[in-house]
Design a protein around this motif. Structure first.
Motif, PDB file in Angstrom:
ATOM      1  N   ILE A   1       0.745  -1.431  -0.078  1.00 38.31           N
ATOM      2  CA  ILE A   1      -0.053  -0.051  -0.055  1.00 38.31           C
ATOM      3  C   ILE A   1       0.873   1.389   0.084  1.00 38.31           C
ATOM      4  N   GLY A   2       2.066   1.117   0.071  1.00 38.23           N
ATOM      5  CA  GLY A   2       2.965   2.286   0.266  1.00 38.23           C
ATOM      6  C   GLY A   2       2.925   3.050   1.646  1.00 38.23           C
TER       7      GLY A   2
ATOM      8  N   LEU B   1       1.040   8.515  -4.458  1.00 41.15           N
ATOM      9  CA  LEU B   1       1.327   7.186  -4.814  1.00 41.15           C
ATOM     10  C   LEU B   1       0.525   6.288  -4.775  1.00 41.15           C
ATOM     11  N   PHE B   2       0.086   5.365  -5.951  1.00 41.79           N
ATOM     12  CA  PHE B   2      -0.895   4.376  -6.238  1.00 41.79           C
ATOM     13  C   PHE B   2      -2.397   5.138  -5.977  1.00 41.79           C
ATOM     14  N   GLY B   3      -2.526   6.363  -6.346  1.00 45.56           N
ATOM     15  CA  GLY B   3      -3.658   7.028  -5.952  1.00 45.56           C
ATOM     16  C   GLY B   3      -3.740   7.709  -4.654  1.00 45.56           C
ATOM     17  N   LEU B   4      -2.775   7.523  -4.011  1.00 53.94           N
ATOM     18  CA  LEU B   4      -3.082   7.857  -2.470  1.00 53.94           C
ATOM     19  C   LEU B   4      -2.379   9.294  -2.222  1.00 53.94           C
TER      20      LEU B   4
ATOM     21  N   ARG C   1       4.265   8.108   4.409  1.00 53.69           N
ATOM     22  CA  ARG C   1       2.860   8.184   5.138  1.00 53.69           C
ATOM     23  C   ARG C   1       1.786   8.740   4.066  1.00 53.69           C
ATOM     24  N   SER C   2       0.941   7.780   4.038  1.00 51.43           N
ATOM     25  CA  SER C   2      -0.346   7.654   3.039  1.00 51.43           C
ATOM     26  C   SER C   2      -1.468   7.682   3.601  1.00 51.43           C
ATOM     27  N   GLU C   3      -2.496   8.570   3.066  1.00 56.87           N
ATOM     28  CA  GLU C   3      -3.871   8.877   3.420  1.00 56.87           C
ATOM     29  C   GLU C   3      -4.866   7.784   2.653  1.00 56.87           C
TER      30      GLU C   3
END
Length: 826
Positions: free
Chosen positions: A23-24, A416-419, A515-517
């Motif tokens: 998920i990154g 990143l990956f749409g996030l 950090r990914s939301e």
């Protein structure tokens, strides 16, 4: 010295790491959590709780936060007091005053301390922070990070405590805060004084801030120490009864400041800051020890022949930390860069000159029916006892540390990956040099021309217990000056080579963090790598010895923060850590007996401790300034450092004995360490529940249950030092009509002290404190004036310690403490 953290993680977290990679996973810069300073208002308790909980709620890791005004509202003497009310944090005191923090019930050494993100060495031994060295008033907020991010030091097995100091931009224009207090320590009528002043000025671009504080506390400590045992039938065996009275004066002072520029372009901030903090403990000890010539049996005895020894100390313990930082924050394209250069000096010294009289004799009765109030009855006056000889006993200790640190952090936002994500990278180089020696006695002659009884004041001890021996105070200072005038008290050239410390240590750390939301919250994951190079130098039998080594630790971590509802958050974390040996333990200096093939002293081949941990918590922010939360934690620790007897290769210390099995007594590595626990926390206000005037009521309570263990070299299972099975705090407060009243209770059950004999343990301790604040109803252009009254140890507790055989070996009391004062903010 291997990479056990990585191996342990690979056994337990393959799925977590795989998910994080897919998920990154995420990151935040060191200072992402923002918490404004809370000034004195009509509702300081509520407002400061709200600010702390807002910051906790927004944080990307499991953290508890103390805001500026919370610190000011409690009757705290230092940062240990301030932190001791957070869930999972327990205090260890020295003569009644908070000194060390057991975070998560762990040994002191498992917690790192930092100022504004720059970690500093522990002054006493390079690792362990002493929180009584730092007054509460220097802090804008304190973050107790319990689940550590990759951007934080890896040497944070239990947690990372980051102390944020004030900035001139915390307030617009000119601002000032002043605090003046005076009080009394009940036992001995000791004076207490408190002074603090902070001023700042800022406009849109420039700011300057300066602060200073001084605190002074005088007290008497009524102390009884014992050497007791029991026979096969359970009868009490009396080996020694030790009567002591301490007159102490503890002083701390701190000063510093910051000059700062804030720009609107690429350069966003440039600053220079400095902080100096010093702690001094002036100690006069009057001590008489009574030892039966033949084994005394039972709780009472009559006409017992006893040897008597007398110690009259005029001593000083002192330590200081001076840390200065140059920093710059800038925007370089899509990257936000933070650069820091820091230089820190710490110093720790102990100097205890003691006229030590031995060979006294008396016949005496004793009564131990009340074990915390032992009684010895003499046939005559204590001053009539004649001593066979008086020695000049001088206990000394010293350690100076210089540390230079270069630190760069970079972060940027990206998709990143749409996030929506933030990537953070960083590097730090920490260079340290330590020089000194461990505590040791220097024994010499005492001048024959000095009559010690000439310095007997005849003033009876201030005591909570029965002074049946008729103990009186001596003029210890005058006795010391007479001694110093008649003899050379310098210890130069008298320090034993086996006690020397000479260590150089370099730590290179790099990390990456993402950090990914997500729609349901965020994930923070990353890896920190720390490379350690060290050398330890010593002398054995006049032959130089130098041991060098290097090792690398890979420290991954994953933090998942799930918003179950608008006011409900679930956190799950997996993290790793390392704890390096203290400089006392790592010294390449020891006492070697070639004939007996034994070594006693430092262990320069000691492995660092490795840890892997898991944390989870549920946090319900059900109302303003309110929370209900439950958390659980678990740590596995390998290479647990403790003191024992083991077998080593004699060639380490004596090259000709390479391959021979010698006995070593000192710090060694155990195995299979574990600590785990459960934390519950509740803060609730009555403002939306009860009608006036009861709507000003509130409660704050937390409880932590925990356990720990590790295995020794011979297979025994022991508790980790510092672990109490149960710790809880409870506060009842009322805040209305410009008045704030808070009654606080602290409790911890028994624990092994890391700074004492590991076979000894402290009994349960409790404290009741009260603070009352009245904010004057005035309107003077943003000026707030408040009057306060604090009372500590209202129940006049006696702290008790026990020997490994279960008998009491120390009890001490110090009375209540009262302080009144005024605070001004504008």
């Amino acid at each position: 010295m291997s990479m056990q953290c990585s191996q342990m993680l690979s056994r337990r977290l393959p799925l977590a790491l795989a998910v994080a990679a897919a998920i990154g996973a995420p990151a935040m810069a060191q200072d992402t959590v923002k918490l404004e300073e809370v000034l004195v208002t009509a509702t300081p308790i509520r407002d400061s709780q709200q600010a702390s909980l807002d910051a906790k709620r927004l944080a990307d890791n499991y953290v508890d936060i103390v805001s500026a005004d919370t610190i000011g509202q409690f009757p705290d003497q230092n940062l240990a007091d301030s932190l001791g009310r957070l869930p999972g944090l327990a205090i260890e005191r020295d003569q009644g005053q908070a000194r060390y923090i057991n975070l998560r019930g762990a040994p002191f050494r498992y917690t790192t301390i930092a100022f504004d993100g720059i970690d500093v060495p522990g002054a006493e031994n390079g690792r362990i922070p002493r929180f009584d060295s730092f007054p509460s008033v220097i802090t804008r907020r304190i973050e107790a990070n319990k689940a550590v991010l990759p951007s934080m030091p890896g040497e944070s097995v239990a947690g990372f405590i980051n102390i944020h100091t004030f900035s001139p931009f915390d307030s617009e224009g000119f601002s000032m805060a002043a605090d003046v207090g005076t009080g009394q320590q009940e036992l001995g009528d000791g004076d207490i004084e408190k002074y603090a002043l902070r001023g700042s000025w800022s406009n849109d671009n420039f700011g300057v801030m300066a602060f200073g504080s001084e605190n002074s506390r005088e007290q008497v400590t009524d102390n009884r120490e014992y050497d007791l045992d029991r026979d096969a039938n359970g009868q009490l065996l009396v080996n020694e009864l030790d009567f002591r009275s301490y007159r102490i004066k503890r002083e701390d002072k701190s000063y510093g400041g910051r000059l700062e520029f804030r720009g609107d372009g690429a350069i966003q901030r440039v600053f220079a800051s400095t902080l100096y903090s010093e702690f001094q403990d002036h100690e006069e000890r009057n001590q008489f020890a009574f030892s039966p010539l033949e084994q005394a049996v039972g709780t009472t005895g009559e006409n017992v022949a006893m040897l008597v020894a007398r110690n009259l100390e005029e001593g000083l313990y002192e330590n200081s930390t001076e840390t200065s930082t140059l920093g710059a924050d800038m925007q370089a394209g899509n990257w936000f860069l933070e650069g820091r250069v820091n230089y820190t000096e710490t110093s720790s010294n102990m100097d205890l000159p003691i006229p030590y009289s031995v060979g006294g004799f008396t016949m005496a009765d004793y009564d131990l029916s009340d074990i915390q109030d032992p009684k010895v009855f003499l046939p005559g006056n204590l001053s009539d006892i004649q001593y066979a000889q008086t020695f000049g006993l001088h206990y000394v200790q010293s350690l100076d540390i210089e540390a230079t640190q270069y630190k760069v952090d970079a972060s940027r936002d990206l998709t990143l990956f749409g996030l929506s994500s933030t990537l953070s990278l960083g590097a730090k180089w920490d260079d340290r040099e330590a020089d000194g020696f461990i505590a040791q006695p220097v024994l010499g002659a005492f001048p024959a021309g000095i009559n010690i009884e000439d310095y007997n004041t005849g003033e009876l001890w201030d005591a909570n217990t029965s002074n049946t021996i008729g103990g009186t105070y001596y003029n210890n200072a005058g006795l010391y000056y007479a001694w110093a005038s008649a003899a050379d008290l310098s210890t130069d050239g008298l320090i034993a080579p086996e006690n020397r410390i000479a260590i150089e240590e370099d730590i290179l750390a790099v990390y990456g963090m993402l950090r990914s939301e997500f729609s349901w919250g965020n994930v923070v994951a990353g890896l920190r790598v720390e490379q350690t190079d060290y050398s330890s130098s010593g002398t054995l039998n006049e032959v130089p010895l130098k041991v060098e080594d290097d090792f690398t630790h890979y420290l991954p971590s994953v933090h998942v923060n799930v918003d179950l509802a608008e006011d409900l958050k679930w956190r799950i974390s997996a993290s790793t850590g390392v704890n390096r040996p203290t400089y006392n333990e790592w010294r390449a200096a020891a006492s070697v007996d070639v004939t007996e093939q034994t070594v006693t002293g430092g262990n320069p081949t000691l492995d660092a401790e490795d840890a892997i941990g898991f944390d989870t918590s549920i946090e319900w922010y059900f109302a303003p300034a309110s929370i209900l939360s439950a958390g659980a934690f678990y740590r596995e620790i390998d290479n647990v450092i403790y003191t024992d007897v083991s077998t080593i290769d004699g060639g380490i210390y004596f090259p000709a004995a390479a391959g021979e099995q010698w006995e070593f007594q000192g710090a060694v590595n155990g195995r299979d360490g574990m600590m785990q626990g459960l934390e519950l926390n509740a803060i609730a206000l009555a403002e939306e529940v009860l009608p006036a005037p009861f709507d000003g009521l509130g409660i704050s309570a937390n409880v932590t249950v925990m356990e720990s263990e590790f295995k020794t070299l011979d297979g025994r299972t022991l508790d980790l030092p510092g672990t109490s099975d149960l710790v809880y705090n409870a506060s009842l407060f009322y805040e209305k009509y410009d008045v704030s009243v808070r009654l606080n209770y602290q409790y911890r059950d028994e624990w092994i002290s890391p700074i004492e004999d590991p076979s000894e343990y402290w009994g349960e301790q409790e404290r009741v404190d009260l603070s009352v604040v009245y904010t004057l109803p005035i309107n003077w252009d943003q000026t707030a004036i408040s009057l306060y009254a604090n009372a500590n140890n209202l129940t006049d507790e006696t702290d008790v310690r026990y020997a490994g055989n279960g008998t009491i070996n120390q009890s001490e009391s110090f009375g209540r403490r009262y302080l009144v004062g005024v605070r001004v903010n504008f």
